[in-house]
Design a protein around this motif. Structure first.
Motif, mmCIF file in Angstrom:
data_model
loop_
_atom_site.group_PDB
_atom_site.id
_atom_site.type_symbol
_atom_site.label_atom_id
_atom_site.label_comp_id
_atom_site.label_asym_id
_atom_site.label_seq_id
_atom_site.Cartn_x
_atom_site.Cartn_y
_atom_site.Cartn_z
ATOM 1 N N GLN B 923 0.559 -1.377 -0.189
ATOM 2 C CA GLN B 923 0.521 -0.050 -0.470
ATOM 3 C C GLN B 923 0.582 0.860 0.264
ATOM 4 N N GLN B 924 1.087 2.133 -1.081
ATOM 5 C CA GLN B 924 0.999 3.884 -0.644
ATOM 6 C C GLN B 924 0.416 4.181 0.025
ATOM 7 N N VAL B 925 1.424 5.272 0.924
ATOM 8 C CA VAL B 925 1.124 6.067 2.046
ATOM 9 C C VAL B 925 2.078 6.981 2.165
ATOM 10 N N PHE B 926 1.331 8.322 2.746
ATOM 11 C CA PHE B 926 2.098 9.081 3.265
ATOM 12 C C PHE B 926 3.045 8.935 4.193
ATOM 13 N N ARG B 927 4.194 9.712 3.993
ATOM 14 C CA ARG B 927 4.957 9.197 5.361
ATOM 15 C C ARG B 927 4.737 10.257 6.205
ATOM 16 N N THR B 1035 -12.689 19.736 17.231
ATOM 17 C CA THR B 1035 -14.320 19.807 16.504
ATOM 18 C C THR B 1035 -14.845 20.506 15.500
ATOM 19 N N ASN B 1036 -13.616 21.209 14.395
ATOM 20 C CA ASN B 1036 -13.261 21.514 13.451
ATOM 21 C C ASN B 1036 -12.824 20.423 12.565
ATOM 22 N N ILE B 1037 -14.594 19.906 11.015
ATOM 23 C CA ILE B 1037 -13.905 19.288 10.183
ATOM 24 C C ILE B 1037 -12.706 19.030 9.458
ATOM 25 N N ASN B 1038 -11.567 20.028 9.774
ATOM 26 C CA ASN B 1038 -10.074 20.699 9.181
ATOM 27 C C ASN B 1038 -9.203 19.335 9.611
ATOM 28 N N ALA B 1039 -9.815 19.706 11.303
ATOM 29 C CA ALA B 1039 -9.094 18.492 12.083
ATOM 30 C C ALA B 1039 -9.418 16.668 11.405
ATOM 31 N N LEU B 1040 -10.991 16.724 11.785
ATOM 32 C CA LEU B 1040 -11.303 15.569 11.266
ATOM 33 C C LEU B 1040 -10.540 14.986 9.872
ATOM 34 N N ILE B 1041 -10.786 15.513 8.885
ATOM 35 C CA ILE B 1041 -9.578 15.795 7.491
ATOM 36 C C ILE B 1041 -8.431 15.347 7.849
ATOM 37 N N ILE B 1042 -7.574 16.131 8.653
ATOM 38 C CA ILE B 1042 -6.142 15.665 8.720
ATOM 39 C C ILE B 1042 -5.964 14.223 9.642
ATOM 40 N N GLN B 1043 -6.923 14.405 10.075
ATOM 41 C CA GLN B 1043 -6.752 12.044 10.699
ATOM 42 C C GLN B 1043 -6.749 11.741 10.404
ATOM 43 N N SER B 1044 -7.852 12.047 9.021
ATOM 44 C CA SER B 1044 -8.252 10.788 8.324
ATOM 45 C C SER B 1044 -7.334 10.480 7.321
ATOM 46 N N GLN B 1045 -6.524 11.400 6.948
ATOM 47 C CA GLN B 1045 -5.006 11.052 6.662
ATOM 48 C C GLN B 1045 -3.837 10.107 7.080
ATOM 49 N N LEU B 1046 -4.094 10.355 8.440
ATOM 50 C CA LEU B 1046 -3.445 9.649 9.431
ATOM 51 C C LEU B 1046 -3.060 8.294 9.156
ATOM 52 N N ALA B 1047 -4.495 7.567 8.700
ATOM 53 C CA ALA B 1047 -5.049 6.071 8.550
ATOM 54 C C ALA B 1047 -4.512 5.965 7.141
ATOM 55 N N ARG B 1048 -3.833 6.919 6.529
ATOM 56 C CA ARG B 1048 -3.429 6.863 4.253
ATOM 57 C C ARG B 1048 -1.860 6.809 4.473
ATOM 58 N N SER B 1049 -1.790 6.905 5.831
ATOM 59 C CA SER B 1049 0.358 7.173 6.441
ATOM 60 C C SER B 1049 0.728 6.099 7.039
ATOM 61 N N ASP B 1050 1.777 6.201 6.913
ATOM 62 C CA ASP B 1050 2.824 5.282 7.623
ATOM 63 C C ASP B 1050 2.579 4.386 9.217
ATOM 64 N N ALA B 1051 2.009 6.174 9.354
ATOM 65 C CA ALA B 1051 1.811 6.108 11.179
ATOM 66 C C ALA B 1051 0.545 4.713 11.287
ATOM 67 N N GLY B 1052 -0.240 4.666 10.530
ATOM 68 C CA GLY B 1052 -1.616 4.420 10.370
ATOM 69 C C GLY B 1052 -1.151 2.407 9.963
#
Lengths: 482, 1125
Positions: B923-927, B1035-1052
């Motif tokens: 899987q290709q992920v963000f670093r 509670t900011n939608i932007n925080a949610l978007i950033i957090q969901s990127q973590l699942a697509r990163s190697d930290a996920g």
């Protein structure tokens, strides 16, 4: 021992040969499953009128559904409205709208026009071939459907050539060939467009809108001879063939089935007498028009929803008393503090996604007002300035303005350009194409870019080919500048 | 007519022994033709027999009602005219009363029945006289014909029926032991040894002269030994002579697992076989993979064959979305409907030598399932009952109300002191802020019950054997709010006829399963992270669901879904054999399998919230009807003879197969009443859903052959090939030849080896190479198919649009398999080692070749010159650590390491999620770059190495993660002490998977209303300068978007390795004395456990299924009793 062995071998050989015979005979047959019994496929789709009609209906549904260039967020109306000076982009996070608005498309972010156009062209090529070869279709159905397919192919190539310049021109369904095509000169593409449209014009039903089964209806949602004529008028205009442009436009203007709706609020309705060609809405998301949803602003979160206000450059161009400013634009005052006012295109009146009941507004592609303006331009170019003034005046009078009189040719051109801008704004990228074909795009966009805060370059008048095509097809060149 | 009677007293040493083994044992009779030893005085019965009678051929109709032996002999003498001479003391010792049903038998057979257990033998002397004597009292070598009777038992002293007993080297009809293990066999002069063979046991050879009275033959388990029969593709062999790489699992191992799916029993038991269970729900799907992913786009499921008939594995069509399979609407693993207790053995075929004879379906390995068959003997009734519990194997810990509310307030503070909104019901006092509910415990802390009853009867003569077994299994729902149960009933039967002597033989085997599941398709695990701990009560006082004035989205609405899934599964196999010549056999296997799914899933009004109801929502229902039918005909000719110093066998066969499936998935909405939800037509709108309507035909035909030559039991060559074609391939490339060669060298049979390295009792080197194919692509994919365009019909005409470009050259993917293996046994087979090294190279990979859009599409499915390589090795080590009469201890160790690599891929487009030189499923992920100390948001490296919180989905995925297990295997130990047996198996998997953090990041958003988190997430950023693991609450939608990127990163992703106590089994076999006193032949009690404990650093979720929406494999513990009568 020896004897028994030889008997054995004889028996074995006999048995084996029987089996091989059985197997050999069965082999080819044994694997014949035919195509799927519940989906249409290339073996059976053109063997019945119903199948052939479904393919063409599928094309219209594609157009009506598609966000890519007919309707909605990826449409020419929106993206070219942004790219030119009609619409503004309130949401910089919306990457696709930003790229259009700031005129900074790249090969990686090119709009989806290209793939959608070629998909439809492929379907047309495939279906024209399938129907032509089929001996099982009723001849009237076959004739009408092939004519419609040619019309759609020409329609797609018209936009292809205007968006991308010289373009590959597949006319068959052979993917190995189509994967290696290089760009065909625009003039040749135009020749093909004209031929297809003339073919269509000759074969399509005259003065009636007939559905796929040959039944005459009231909704103007399929091409007929007049639709082909209207398209031809536009194509001749783009080609500078003024005489033919005038002739084709005149054919429509003189046709009593079409008139300019006196009430501007009725122009885009289903059943409008001004309409030459509309699509039937089929989307389950947008019950009426997707353009209506994206152009009408009626709440504070419009920016996140992808809705686009009109630019001041456009709204400030309206003369006082222009009913188009009154009826075709709206103003929304946000309820935030501080409150901001936004102008928006209000040609389509229905924005709601889940309006109940049947759709009353249909996505409109060709309408009579354009034909007046085509003829005006064609006449002006043929030095018939009075005739041109008369046609422009007809359009202006419907908008509640006074008519104009003929002046010099150059003035007439600028009057026509302005009139087209105000009459056809937020429709099908007319503004962009008008500027481009009249050679004024650079001048206008340089000024507009200053307002937008972007930079303009001449090559941006054409769009980049998606990077996937450049990688897959060694013979295609990227649009110059990208 | 009675003449004189002579009685003899006979002092026999047999007596003592006969006493030690009272009735259980055995008698040994020796009939001596030239008996010269007469150590007794005899009383003769005189008779007037007709001339030349033989006790073996003259029939007598004779019966006895409770007579002692002396009286019985007298009566028989009167009846037949034979004179019986016997040692009277010995005869009088027989205290038992003989009951004999009146029937016509030979005199010998009548005597046999009378003398059972007496320790007496007999022989005919002259025309009329039959001498009885105690045995053994003479030298075997002196006799011409000997009748030997005895009993066969296993190591636990259980009688073994169905054992084949023959004089070694003889071609005569063998004897078969009966239900009590008893047998009798006649030996001719010169035959010196007896051979006992039985599937699952070591073949035993006994010298007749070493036989003792009583004759009790103890057969040893053949598990892991060399000469057990091993079922192979279109035939059988033994582990000793197999040239292919194959692992066998037998019923003995399978029966330790309480699971309803045999795949659980295979988890960890087979080197090279990786099985992952997707959920703990009954019927769960599994990912099954033999030796790595051989394909990018085509399937990688093994090919299943049950009793010689192909069986479609994978999932059934269903709207129950509890599976990870490619199509989320597919659920129910097909193997859930094969009762594990009806399985005799499972053979996993791995290398080309073992599999290539299955041609274009062999690429992903083959799993052969052999079901239990009837055995000779009196009817034997077996009963097996067990019942037990199933639980989550780990509990989830989330914040309590106080911590939760503090988290919410912190989030508001982080968002520039954002105001508490009117919709923040948890925070603004709408909901009781002191209320606390432990939802994980409440929803999932329960216990499911599982019960199983199996009854079978089998028996038969040497001509006809039968087996019928019935099974009922009931599993209740772990999630008590949902309720319902999964019930499975099945019937299995087998009828065989024909023995070694008859030309014609037949085996008819079949099974029928009916499974009914009315559990709502709800997994409440998915809600526990999205419920505030101070959520309102779930129920109102009147027991109805509480929506707290429309402020609470009560998750239990989903438990109100109506569900009724019925699955019917039928398998059948008929094997007809005809022996044309002793060396030539013709055989045809006819198979017919049918699988049907009939499912209604209803959303009744009670599952709709009041708010939705007010907005006009109506009850709806979804329907699935799927019928799959499969038939196959496979004629086969086998030829076997000795040739030179070796044995030659050749097989040639044909295969013709067809699969037909028709499925309908519909959705009806707008029901006026919940009572009508079962009716498709009672709503207002009916539409296709899921698969819609799908009819598929698949045909397959092949010719195949195999030649095997075994030279001197040392050098074995095995050549096989298959020419086959499949309707899934384009017209231009349908047929292909798939050859394979395997060779084995049993070097331990070489003299130099025997002489110099005697502690190696067996050594075999094998090597194989072959070509196999993969046809797991969808049907009709080489045509251009048109599918319906979504949306309203255009002017009443539904539109269709072409889906793909046609490709008449579309064909199989080719997998070339090489394997080298070594098998060693040390110290008289006490220690065994088997190791294989393999390389599988896939070519002709089916990929969508990138086309320019000017073709209408961006690609076409094509066989491309791409290459995928799987290589690895596995080791299986087993040892009998201790083995003495009462106590045994054995250990098995398995290790598999596999590597997968995309070796070549022409025109690899950067947009593709596969990378050259990496595993195909990479899987290709963000670093991940950490939490920004200033902003408190996660950051990732973009393509230029700069950090950003908003990475580009396409260009910034510069890292990659390989979730293929690094290695896996198991360690099992088995102990037996007298009647006790104890075994446990630890399975281990070393892998990288979606980490708990990755799972949480994609689904739980701390700070947002309703999202509750595990305490690990408290290690978060709070103020500038903080170095934290988790980003700030917001509670900011932007925080949610950033957090969901973590699942697509190697930290996920992270280590998801685990060691799991996959199975533990404790049993006690009651001594026969006790069993018999209960009128039972056998009695055993046991406790079996599955997935009992997991050692893992993974965290709060299950490391196997790595999910917060599907419960992991459950911990199961059952208690059972097995009895035979």
């Amino acid at each position: 021992m020896k004897k028994s062995l030889s008997i054995n071998i004889n028996r074995v050989l006999l048995l084996f040969s029987v089996c091989i015979l059985c197997a050999g005979q069965g082999c080819k047959k044994a694997l014949d499953v035919g195509p799927s019994k519940v989906t249409l496929n290339d073996l059976n789709v053109y063997s019945t009128d119903g199948g052939a009609q479904s393919v063409v209906a599928g094309l219209y549904m594609r157009m009506s559904n598609s966000g890519a260039y007919y309707n909605g967020s990826g449409s020419l109306s929106l993206l070219l409205g942004l790219a030119s000076d009609e619409l503004v982009n309130p949401n910089l996070n919306n990457q696709s709208n930003s790229a259009a608005y700031l005129n900074n498309y790249t090969a990686n972010t090119s709009p989806a026009f290209w793939t959608e156009m070629y998909r439809e062209i492929f379907i047309c090529n495939l279906a024209i071939k399938g129907m032509t070869e089929s001996k099982l279709l009723t001849s009237t159905v076959k004739q009408q459907l092939i004519a419609e397919l040619k019309f759609i192919r020409a329609f797609n190539y018209f936009y292809a050539v205007n968006l991308y310049g010289d373009v590959p021109m597949p006319l068959t369904d052979d993917y190995e060939l189509n994967n290696t095509l290089s760009r065909t000169p625009a003039s040749e593409v135009y020749r093909q467009i004209v031929n297809d449209l003339l073919d269509a014009q000759g074969s399509l039903p005259d003065n009636k809108y007939v559905n796929g089964s040959g039944i005459v209806g009231t909704e103007r949602v399929r091409p007929n001879k007049q639709v082909a004529t209207a398209m031809l008028a536009r194509v001749y205009l783009y080609l500078g063939d003024w005489k033919n442009a005038e002739a084709q436009a005149s054919a429509l203007i003189g046709n009593t089935n079409y008139l300019l709706e006196p009430n501007l609020n009725q122009v885009f309705l289903k059943g409008s007498r001004e309409v030459i060609w509309q699509l039937q809405p089929v989307s389950s998301t947008y019950l009426n028009t997707a353009d209506g949803y994206f152009l009408i602003i009626n709440n504070n979160s419009f920016a996140t929803n992808g809705q686009l206000p009109l630019s001041n450059l456009l709204t400030q161009s309206f003369q006082t008393g222009d009913n188009r400013a009154i009826n075709w634009t709206g103003k929304y005052q946000t309820t935030t503090t501080p409150s901001t006012a936004y102008n928006f295109a209000f040609k389509y009146k229905i924005s709601s996604l889940s309006a109940s009941g049947a759709a009353t507004e249909y996505p409109t592609i060709l309408r009579l007002a354009e034909q007046y303006l085509i003829r005006a331009e064609a006449r002006a170019n043929q030095e018939n300035l009075n005739g041109a003034a008369e046609d422009v005046s007809t359009v202006r009078r419907r908008a509640g303005l006074e008519g104009i009189t003929a002046s010099d040719k150059l003035t007439m051109f600028s009057v026509i350009e302005r009139e087209r801008k105000l009459e056809l704004f937020s429709e099908w990228g007319h503004r962009w194409f008008d500027l481009k074909r009249t050679g004024r795009l650079n001048a206008v966009m340089t000024a507009v870019s200053a307002v937008k805060g972007s930079s303009w370059a001449e090559y941006k008048s054409l769009f980049p080919v998606p990077v996937n095509d450049i990688l897959a097809n060694p013979n295609i060149t990227q649009t110059k500048g990208y | 007519m009675q003449k004189k009677t002579a009685f003899a007293t006979w002092n026999s040493y047999v007596q003592n022994k006969a006493k030690r083994y009272p009735k259980l044992l055995l008698l040994m009779k020796i009939s001596i033709i030239n008996c010269t030893i007469m150590l007794f005085t005899a009383q003769l019965f005189a008779a007037s027999p007709s001339k030349g009678q033989e006790i073996n051929s003259s029939n007598v109709s004779f019966g006895l009602k409770k007579e002692n032996l002396r009286e019985a002999l007298k009566k028989l003498g009167e009846r037949t005219g034979f004179i019986f001479v016997y040692p009277s003391e010995k005869v009088d010792q027989q205290s038992g009363q003989i009951i004999l049903q009146k029937r016509i038998r030979t005199v010998a057979a009548t005597l046999d029945s009378m003398l059972i257990g007496s320790g007496l033998g007999y022989k005919q002397q002259g025309e009329r006289t039959v001498v009885l004597f105690a045995v053994p009292d003479s030298k075997i070598s002196d006799v011409q014909q000997i009748v030997i009777s005895g009993y066969v038992v296993d190591e636990n002293k259980n009688p073994l029926s169905g054992v084949v007993i023959r004089a070694k080297g003889s071609q005569r009809t063998p004897s078969i032991s009966n239900i009590t293990g008893g047998f009798q066999i006649t030996l001719q002069q010169g035959e010196e040894s007896l051979e006992f063979t039985h599937i699952g046991f070591k073949t035993k050879t006994v010298l007749v002269k070493n036989l003792k009275s009583p004759t009790v033959i103890v057969m040893q388990d053949a598990v892991g030994t060399l000469d057990e029969v091993q079922v192979t593709a279109y035939g059988s062999t033994t582990k000793r002579f197999n040239t292919g790489d194959q692992t066998t699992i037998t019923a003995k191992e399978i029966e330790k697992y309480p699971s309803g799916n045999v795949l659980v029993a295979l988890q960890g038991s087979v080197p090279g076989l990786l099985i992952t269970q997707n959920t703990g729900t009954p019927g769960s799907t599994f990912n099954v993979n033999i030796r790595g992913l051989n394909s990018v786009n085509a399937g990688s499921e093994p090919f299943y064959v049950i009793d010689g008939v192909p069986y479609s594995g994978g999932s059934f069509t269903s709207f129950r979305g509890n599976s990870l399979s490619p199509n989320a609407s597919q659920a129910y693993d097909a193997l859930s409907f094969i009762n594990p207790q009806d399985i005799e053995s499972i053979n996993v075929l791995k290398d080309a030598d073992a599999t290539a004879i299955y041609g274009s379906r062999a690429a992903n390995g083959v799993i052969l399932i052999t079901t239990k068959k009837g055995k000779t003997g009196k009817p034997k009734f077996d009963l097996n009952l067990f019942t037990g519990v199933r639980q989550m194997n780990r509990s989830l810990d989330l914040l309590d109300t106080k911590q939760y509310l503090e988290m919410r307030r912190e989030a508001k503070r982080n968002d520039n002191n954002a105001t508490v909104l009117s919709t923040d019901y948890d925070l603004n006092g709408t909901w009781d802020t002191t209320r606390y509910t432990n939802f994980p415990n409440l929803f999932l802390g329960g216990t499911a019950h599982s019960s199983n009853a199996q009854a079978s009867v089998s028996g038969g003569s040497s001509e006809v054997q039968y087996l019928v077994s019935a099974n009922y299994r009931n599993t209740s729902n772990l999630q008590k709010f949902s309720g319902g149960s999964d019930q499975n009933s099945s019937l299995h039967f087998n009828l065989n006829t024909g023995n070694a002597n008859s030309r014609f033989s037949m085996a008819f085997t079949g099974g029928f399963t009916y499974n009914k599941n009315d559990m709502p398709p709800t997994d409440l695990l998915q809600y526990i992270g999205i419920l505030a701990p101070n959520s309102p009560a779930l129920f109102k006082d009147d027991g109805t669901l509480n929506f707290e004035n429309n402020t609470f989205n009560n998750p239990l609405t989903t438990t109100k879904l109506l569900a009724n899934t019925s699955i019917y599964n039928m398998t059948s196999s008929l094997v007809l054999g005809y022996k044309i010549l002793p060396e030539l056999t013709f055989q045809t296997t006819l198979g017919y399998n049918k699988q049907s799914v009939n499912e209604v899933l209803g959303n009744p009004t009670s599952s709709i919230t009041p708010a939705q109801l007010a907005a006009g929502a109506k009850a709806s229902s979804r329907f699935t009807e799927d019928n799959k039918m499969y038939w196959s005909i496979e004629p086969l000719v086998t030829y076997a003879r000795s040739l030179g110093k070796g044995n030659l066998s050749a097989t040639i066969g044909w295969s013709l197969q067809k699969q037909h499936s028709d499925a309908q998935q519909l959705q009806t909405t707008g029901y006026s009443s919940d009572l009508l939800l079962g009716s498709v037509t009672s709503g207002t709108t009916i539409s296709g859903a899921g698969l819609g309507v799908a009819i598929n035909d698949y045909k397959y035909t092949a010719a195949f052959g195999r030649v095997n030559y075994n030279l001197d039991d040392r050098y074995i060559l095995n050549l096989s090939g298959r020419y086959d074609g499949s309707s899934r391939f384009g017209e231009n490339r349908r047929f292909h030849f798939f050859p394979a060669a395997g060779a084995a060298w049993i070097f331990s049979s070489e003299d130099f080896f025997k002489n110099h390295i005697p502690f190696v009792s067996f050594g075999k080197l094998r090597i194989s190479y072959g070509i196999t194919g993969n046809d797991q692509i969808s049907n009709y994919s080489y045509y251009t198919n048109y599918s319906l365009v979504s949306g309203a019909a255009y002017q009443g005409i539904p539109g269709v649009s072409p889906n793909n470009l046609p490709n008449p050259d579309l064909s199989w993917e080719t997998v070339a398999k090489s394997n080298i293996g070594i098998e060693l046994k040390f110290f008289k087979d006490r220690i065994g080692l088997e190791s294989n090294y393999f390389i599988n190279n896939t070519s002709d990979v089916i990929l969508s070749s990138a086309l320019a859009s000017t073709t209408g599409f961006t690609g076409v499915s094509e066989n491309q010159p791409g290459k995928i390589q799987n290589k690895g090795f596995d080791v299986m080590l087993n040892a009998q650590n201790i083995k003495n009469e009462d106590f045994t201890w054995s250990t098995t160790f398995l290790f598999t390491r596999q590597r997968n690599k995309l070796k070549d891929y022409p025109n690899l487009s950067p947009a593709r999620q596969i990378i050259l030189g990496q595993a195909v499923n990479v899987q290709q992920v963000f670093r991940y770059a950490g939490v920004n100390q200033q902003t408190g948001f996660y950051e990732f490296y973009d393509v230029n190495g700069k950090t950003t919180s908003n990475p580009n989905q396409v260009t910034d995925r510069t890292g990659f993660v390989n979730t293929t297990p690094n290695y896996f295997g198991s360690v099992s130990n088995t102990f037996t002490y007298k009647g006790f047996s104890l075994s446990f198996m630890f399975r281990y998997v070393k892998q990288v998977g979606t980490s708990v953090r990755g799972v949480l990041s994609g689904s739980v958003f701390p700070g947002f209303p309703g999202y509750n988190i595990p305490p690990v997430m408290l290690d978060r950023w709070q103020k500038p300068g903080d170095v934290a693991t988790y980003q700030k609450f917001s509670t900011n939608i932007n925080a949610l978007i950033i957090q969901s990127q973590l699942a697509r990163s190697d930290a996920g992703f992270g280590d998801a390795s685990f060691i799991r106590l996959q199975n533990a089994s404790l049993g006690y076999q009651f001594p026969l004395k006790i069993a018999n006193s209960l009128k039972l032949k056998n009695l055993r009690i046991y406790a079996n456990g599955e997935n009992l404990a997991t050692i893992s650093g993974y965290g709060i979720l299950d490391p196997e299924n790595q999910s917060l929406s599907r419960v992991g494999p459950l911990r199961t513990l059952v208690f059972g009793i097995q009895a035979s009568l």
